[in-house]
Design a protein around this motif. Structure first.
Motif, PDB file in Angstrom:
ATOM      1  N   GLY A   1       0.432  -1.277  -0.425  1.00 22.13           N
ATOM      2  CA  GLY A   1       0.415  -0.016   0.111  1.00 22.13           C
ATOM      3  C   GLY A   1       0.717   1.393  -0.153  1.00 22.13           C
ATOM      4  N   ILE A   2       2.134   1.088   0.284  1.00 22.97           N
ATOM      5  CA  ILE A   2       2.870   2.379   0.443  1.00 22.97           C
ATOM      6  C   ILE A   2       3.788   2.493  -0.763  1.00 22.97           C
ATOM      7  N   VAL A   3       3.817   1.035  -1.718  1.00 20.22           N
ATOM      8  CA  VAL A   3       4.510   1.389  -3.397  1.00 20.22           C
ATOM      9  C   VAL A   3       3.588   1.890  -3.868  1.00 20.22           C
ATOM     10  N   LEU A   4       2.118   0.988  -3.654  1.00 18.05           N
ATOM     11  CA  LEU A   4       1.076   1.532  -4.662  1.00 18.05           C
ATOM     12  C   LEU A   4      -0.028   2.094  -3.876  1.00 18.05           C
ATOM     13  N   PRO A   5      -0.130   3.798  -4.402  1.00 17.86           N
ATOM     14  CA  PRO A   5      -0.367   4.322  -2.567  1.00 17.86           C
ATOM     15  C   PRO A   5      -2.017   3.821  -3.343  1.00 17.86           C
TER      16      PRO A   5
ATOM     17  N   GLY B   1      -4.747  12.676 -10.605  1.00 21.03           N
ATOM     18  CA  GLY B   1      -4.649  11.459 -10.413  1.00 21.03           C
ATOM     19  C   GLY B   1      -5.062  10.468 -10.002  1.00 21.03           C
ATOM     20  N   ILE B   2      -6.034  10.467  -9.015  1.00 20.37           N
ATOM     21  CA  ILE B   2      -7.064  10.009  -8.494  1.00 20.37           C
ATOM     22  C   ILE B   2      -7.970   9.270  -9.975  1.00 20.37           C
TER      23      ILE B   2
ATOM     24  N   ILE C   1      -1.356   2.177 -13.104  1.00 20.72           N
ATOM     25  CA  ILE C   1      -0.902   3.237 -13.692  1.00 20.72           C
ATOM     26  C   ILE C   1      -1.366   4.316 -14.076  1.00 20.72           C
ATOM     27  N   GLY C   2      -2.806   4.155 -14.144  1.00 19.16           N
ATOM     28  CA  GLY C   2      -3.200   5.272 -14.219  1.00 19.16           C
ATOM     29  C   GLY C   2      -3.364   6.379 -12.519  1.00 19.16           C
ATOM     30  N   LEU C   3      -2.567   6.007 -11.583  1.00 21.28           N
ATOM     31  CA  LEU C   3      -2.199   7.370 -10.543  1.00 21.28           C
ATOM     32  C   LEU C   3      -1.471   7.909 -11.083  1.00 21.28           C
ATOM     33  N   VAL C   4       0.008   7.102 -11.217  1.00 22.27           N
ATOM     34  CA  VAL C   4       1.241   8.135 -11.732  1.00 22.27           C
ATOM     35  C   VAL C   4       0.962   8.629 -13.168  1.00 22.27           C
ATOM     36  N   LEU C   5       0.295   8.326 -14.760  1.00 15.43           N
ATOM     37  CA  LEU C   5       0.336   9.002 -15.408  1.00 15.43           C
ATOM     38  C   LEU C   5      -0.901  10.332 -15.229  1.00 15.43           C
ATOM     39  N   GLY C   6      -1.563  10.185 -14.652  1.00 11.87           N
ATOM     40  CA  GLY C   6      -2.050  11.580 -14.149  1.00 11.87           C
ATOM     41  C   GLY C   6      -1.743  12.331 -13.122  1.00 11.87           C
ATOM     42  N   PHE C   7      -1.481  11.735 -12.540  1.00 15.50           N
ATOM     43  CA  PHE C   7      -0.626  12.763 -11.756  1.00 15.50           C
ATOM     44  C   PHE C   7       0.479  13.727 -12.562  1.00 15.50           C
TER      45      PHE C   7
ATOM     46  N   SER D   1       8.730  10.924  -1.372  1.00 16.40           N
ATOM     47  CA  SER D   1       8.443  10.667   0.048  1.00 16.40           C
ATOM     48  C   SER D   1       8.204   9.451  -0.398  1.00 16.40           C
ATOM     49  N   ILE D   2       7.460   7.918  -1.293  1.00 22.19           N
ATOM     50  CA  ILE D   2       7.099   7.297  -1.132  1.00 22.19           C
ATOM     51  C   ILE D   2       8.408   6.343  -0.511  1.00 22.19           C
ATOM     52  N   LEU D   3       9.798   6.703  -1.028  1.00 22.28           N
ATOM     53  CA  LEU D   3      10.389   6.118  -0.282  1.00 22.28           C
ATOM     54  C   LEU D   3      11.532   6.529   1.431  1.00 22.28           C
ATOM     55  N   VAL D   4      10.806   7.411   1.860  1.00 20.27           N
ATOM     56  CA  VAL D   4      10.944   7.490   2.967  1.00 20.27           C
ATOM     57  C   VAL D   4      10.158   7.204   3.886  1.00 20.27           C
ATOM     58  N   GLU D   5       9.042   7.434   2.869  1.00 23.77           N
ATOM     59  CA  GLU D   5       7.191   6.056   3.857  1.00 23.77           C
ATOM     60  C   GLU D   5       7.374   4.912   3.598  1.00 23.77           C
TER      61      GLU D   5
END
Length: 160
Positions: A19-23, A90-91, A100-106, A138-142
């Motif tokens: 859930g952290i890697v794929l929010p 992204g949402i 992948i739409g999350l990343v593409l949308g962002f 941010s993802i890597l820190v979490e």
């Protein structure tokens, strides 16, 4: 705690890491809750020490997750408005193209917002890259804090 219950806690921790890697899921919250339940049911000094280590790692990295990348974005001159638009697009993208739409949308949201602000492709792309790096950081820190928490729990289960 029974072996089956510990496997269940481990699976919840694993889902939290994903859930952290794929929010998609609140990964940090799942990991915190799983280790808290494990500590409560198991009891004893080791369990509560592991819980304290996990909670500290998750809280510290949660604070760093929001301050460190934010400071880098301010230095790059990326406004919060662009990040919010990127997050909202992204949402929407997540539901249009699952995962992948999350990343593409962002990326699309930040880029369109920055093109409107800068009026040039080069500056807009530079801001989009800075925003993407900050989101990745941010993802890597979490993930780092979550791995410390998961590692402490796993060490306790395997060695105590």
């Amino acid at each position: 705690m029974s072996a089956g219950a510990e496997v269940l806690v481990g699976l919840v921790i694993l889902v939290g890491l994903l859930g952290i890697v794929l929010p998609i899921l609140p990964g940090t919250l799942l990991i915190f809750a799983a280790i808290a339940v494990w500590a409560f049911v198991t009891g004893g000094a080791v369990a509560w020490t592991v819980f304290a280590i996990a909670a500290l790692a998750l809280v510290v990295t949660a604070v760093v997750k929001y301050t460190w990348p934010g400071r880098r974005l301010q230095q790059a001159g990326v406004p919060n408005r662009s990040l919010m638009i990127g997050g909202l697009v992204g949402i929407v993208g997540f539901f249009v193209i699952p995962v992948i739409g999350l990343v593409l949308g962002f990326l699309l949201g930040v880029y369109v917002s920055e093109v409107q602000r800068h009026r040039t492709h080069t500056d807009a792309w530079r801001s989009t890259v800075a925003a993407t790096k900050a989101a990745g950081l941010s993802i890597l820190v979490e993930l780092f804090g979550a791995l410390i928490a998961a590692g402490a729990w796993l060490a306790a289960v395997l060695f105590w």
